[in-house]
Design a protein around this motif. Structure first.
Motif, mmCIF file in Angstrom:
data_model
loop_
_atom_site.group_PDB
_atom_site.id
_atom_site.type_symbol
_atom_site.label_atom_id
_atom_site.label_comp_id
_atom_site.label_asym_id
_atom_site.label_seq_id
_atom_site.Cartn_x
_atom_site.Cartn_y
_atom_site.Cartn_z
ATOM 1 N N GLY A 43 0.780 -1.222 0.000
ATOM 2 C CA GLY A 43 0.000 0.000 0.000
ATOM 3 C C GLY A 43 0.814 1.277 0.000
ATOM 4 O O GLY A 43 0.275 2.355 -0.265
ATOM 5 N N LEU A 44 2.126 1.198 0.311
ATOM 6 C CA LEU A 44 2.968 2.387 0.313
ATOM 7 C C LEU A 44 3.197 2.848 -1.122
ATOM 8 O O LEU A 44 3.560 2.065 -1.994
ATOM 9 C CB LEU A 44 4.312 2.075 0.981
ATOM 10 C CG LEU A 44 5.327 3.226 1.012
ATOM 11 C CD1 LEU A 44 4.817 4.346 1.907
ATOM 12 C CD2 LEU A 44 6.682 2.715 1.501
ATOM 13 N N ILE A 45 2.985 4.136 -1.367
ATOM 14 C CA ILE A 45 3.171 4.672 -2.716
ATOM 15 C C ILE A 45 4.629 5.051 -2.917
ATOM 16 O O ILE A 45 5.178 5.875 -2.171
ATOM 17 C CB ILE A 45 2.259 5.895 -2.952
ATOM 18 C CG1 ILE A 45 0.790 5.481 -2.849
ATOM 19 C CG2 ILE A 45 2.547 6.528 -4.309
ATOM 20 C CD1 ILE A 45 -0.185 6.628 -2.988
ATOM 21 N N VAL A 46 5.277 4.430 -3.888
ATOM 22 C CA VAL A 46 6.672 4.716 -4.199
ATOM 23 C C VAL A 46 6.745 5.679 -5.372
ATOM 24 O O VAL A 46 5.733 6.026 -5.979
ATOM 25 C CB VAL A 46 7.448 3.417 -4.507
ATOM 26 C CG1 VAL A 46 7.442 2.498 -3.287
ATOM 27 C CG2 VAL A 46 6.857 2.701 -5.723
ATOM 28 N N HIS A 47 7.959 6.120 -5.723
ATOM 29 C CA HIS A 47 8.068 7.126 -6.780
ATOM 30 C C HIS A 47 7.821 6.519 -8.166
ATOM 31 O O HIS A 47 7.300 7.185 -9.051
ATOM 32 C CB HIS A 47 9.436 7.813 -6.737
ATOM 33 C CG HIS A 47 10.552 7.034 -7.358
ATOM 34 N ND1 HIS A 47 11.087 5.906 -6.781
ATOM 35 C CD2 HIS A 47 11.238 7.225 -8.522
ATOM 36 C CE1 HIS A 47 12.065 5.428 -7.553
ATOM 37 N NE2 HIS A 47 12.171 6.206 -8.601
ATOM 38 N N ARG A 48 8.180 5.249 -8.355
ATOM 39 C CA ARG A 48 7.919 4.623 -9.660
ATOM 40 C C ARG A 48 7.863 3.109 -9.537
ATOM 41 O O ARG A 48 8.668 2.500 -8.831
ATOM 42 C CB ARG A 48 8.981 5.001 -10.690
ATOM 43 C CG ARG A 48 8.718 4.409 -12.103
ATOM 44 C CD ARG A 48 9.706 4.953 -13.138
ATOM 45 N NE ARG A 48 9.612 6.404 -13.191
ATOM 46 C CZ ARG A 48 10.608 7.218 -12.840
ATOM 47 N NH1 ARG A 48 11.769 6.718 -12.466
ATOM 48 N NH2 ARG A 48 10.439 8.528 -12.877
ATOM 49 N N THR A 49 6.899 2.518 -10.228
ATOM 50 C CA THR A 49 6.844 1.074 -10.424
ATOM 51 C C THR A 49 7.026 0.798 -11.907
ATOM 52 O O THR A 49 6.391 1.447 -12.743
ATOM 53 C CB THR A 49 5.500 0.494 -9.951
ATOM 54 O OG1 THR A 49 5.413 0.611 -8.524
ATOM 55 C CG2 THR A 49 5.372 -0.978 -10.331
ATOM 56 N N VAL A 50 7.907 -0.136 -12.224
ATOM 57 C CA VAL A 50 8.133 -0.538 -13.608
ATOM 58 C C VAL A 50 7.603 -1.948 -13.796
ATOM 59 O O VAL A 50 7.928 -2.855 -13.016
ATOM 60 C CB VAL A 50 9.630 -0.475 -13.978
ATOM 61 C CG1 VAL A 50 9.869 -1.033 -15.385
ATOM 62 C CG2 VAL A 50 10.135 0.969 -13.904
ATOM 63 N N LEU A 51 6.775 -2.127 -14.813
ATOM 64 C CA LEU A 51 6.230 -3.431 -15.175
ATOM 65 C C LEU A 51 6.906 -3.931 -16.444
ATOM 66 O O LEU A 51 6.913 -3.245 -17.462
ATOM 67 C CB LEU A 51 4.720 -3.342 -15.403
ATOM 68 C CG LEU A 51 4.062 -4.583 -16.033
ATOM 69 C CD1 LEU A 51 4.142 -5.790 -15.095
ATOM 70 C CD2 LEU A 51 2.603 -4.279 -16.404
ATOM 71 N N VAL A 52 7.482 -5.125 -16.366
ATOM 72 C CA VAL A 52 8.006 -5.801 -17.556
ATOM 73 C C VAL A 52 6.968 -6.844 -17.968
ATOM 74 O O VAL A 52 6.701 -7.791 -17.218
ATOM 75 C CB VAL A 52 9.357 -6.495 -17.285
ATOM 76 C CG1 VAL A 52 9.889 -7.143 -18.566
ATOM 77 C CG2 VAL A 52 10.366 -5.497 -16.722
#
Length: 393
Positions: A29-38
């Motif tokens: 649930g913590l919002i991070v600066h970026r998530t990258v999906l491969v």
């Protein structure tokens, strides 16, 4: 091919990482600066490179800042591995977030949309990056894929990104756009062949301001993930550096070569307007010899160097200089080796395009279904001296 020592080191790192206890960087649930999906559609003959690339990712999270507090998720499916969404944390640990049914069709609109939604739900972030990993044939639709109207049907219609399963399923460009929907990414990186065309950049212009892709074939090894992972997680993604890392990987070792570009899609509508203007007021030169981005053993038509063509067709056009500036605004970076898969690259400028000289050129491989045709090429026919009847298109 990657050297045996290089692959061995990466595999060892992967084995060590898998032996560690799970230590996810971010609490749920913590919002991070970026998530990258491969999105790794590897249920095909590229499956043997999937493990190498995942182990490269695990090695890459250790270097040059790694994930920088972000999160790396991989949707993967191979011939011997059911679809699943995994996370690779900053220590190289791999954990399964979701397992999907074995019968899942990974290149359906429904499944890609679901995975993007699952990614956002499980790894919320301020923004997202997307890497598309598989085979690719650009905008060109070929046979043997899921119909985009009913993703669970056994019916097939000609579609184009990726390759999944047996019988083979693929994804049409318009289906890819529908799967991405209203989702915004800070970048899209195509780790596959033939996705660097104006038709693709224009179709996905609202999904990402930056696209990295090759108009030509790309080596089976794809990008060097161990070098590029950190680029994707910088406060501002270093897509130029990621492009150069990939180019240098092929340029500095025995290979088939590499041609790769970075596109600024925020500028592509101006290029579209000027292209329509030039096409509308000039005629296709009968003596023109196009510069192909494909080997004929791979495909027969459809992806040619765009700038080379417009320079020839619009040589005397008053908008040519403005068009050249617009082209440079879109094609921010382009690198190519002297040859790419035996093709002479001396006239490569980094952006592919179909050349539509007659209605028959458009009425193939579902080109009529692209937004570039509807917004740019078709209007140019309708406003040019050449008339086309309704029966022609």
């Amino acid at each position: 091919m990657k050297s045996a020592i290089h692959v061995l080191i990466i595999l060892c790192l992967g084995i060590l990482a898998c032996g560690c206890s799970s230590d996810r960087d971010s609490a749920p649930g913590l919002i991070v600066h970026r998530t990258v999906l491969v999105y790794m559609a590897a249920n095909n003959d590229l499956y043997r490179f999937a493990l190498d690339d995942i182990n490269e990712m695990k090695a890459g999270v250790y270097t040059n800042g790694g994930l920088n507090g972000g999160r790396l998720l991989v949707y993967r499916v191979t011939p011997d591995h059911a679809p699943e969404l995994i996370e690779i944390d900053s220590k190289g640990n791999e954990s399964v977030l979701i397992s999907y049914p074995t019968s899942t069709q990974s290149l359906s609109i429904e499944q890609m949309s679901r995975v993007i939604s699952d990614t956002k739900s499980l790894a919320p972030a301020s923004d997202y990056g997307l890497i598309l990993w598989s085979h690719g044939t650009g905008w060109i639709s070929d046979s043997g894929v899921i119909t985009e109207h009913n993703s669970t049907s056994d019916q097939v219609s000609p579609l184009s990104f990726g390759q999944d399963g047996n019988p083979v399923r693929k994804m049409k460009l318009s289906s890819l756009a529908r799967a991405l929907g209203d989702n915004k990414f800070s970048f899209i990186y195509f780790d596959c062949c033939h996705m660097g065309s104006v038709e693709i950049a224009y179709e996905l212009r609202h999904n990402a301001p930056v696209i990295v892709a090759s108009a030509t074939e790309l080596g089976e090894e794809g990008m060097p993930y161990n070098q590029n992972i950190s680029c994707f997680f910088k406060p501002v993604p270093q897509m130029d550096k990621a492009l150069l890392n990939t180019f240098n990987y092929y340029n500095n070792s025995p290979s088939w070569g590499c041609s790769i570009s970075l596109f600024d899609t925020s500028k592509i509508e101006n290029l579209a307007d000027l292209t329509r203007d030039i096409l509308s007021s000039t005629e296709h030169p009968a003596d023109y010899r196009a510069v192909p981005y494909f080997r004929k053993v791979v495909m027969s038509t459809g992806i040619f160097d765009m700038k080379h063509y417009i320079l020839y067709r619009g040589e005397q056009h008053p908008s040519l200089q403005a068009w050249l500036q617009a082209f440079d605004d879109v094609v921010v970076t382009h690198r190519t080796t002297p040859t790419v898969f035996t093709l002479n690259a001396s006239d490569f400028n980094g952006l592919g395009s179909h050349i539509v000289a007659t209605p028959d050129d458009a009425n193939t491989y579902d080109y009529l279904d692209t937004s570039w045709w509807r917004d740019v090429v078709e209007p140019s026919f309708l406003h040019s001296k050449t008339t086309i009847s309704d029966n022609d298109i």
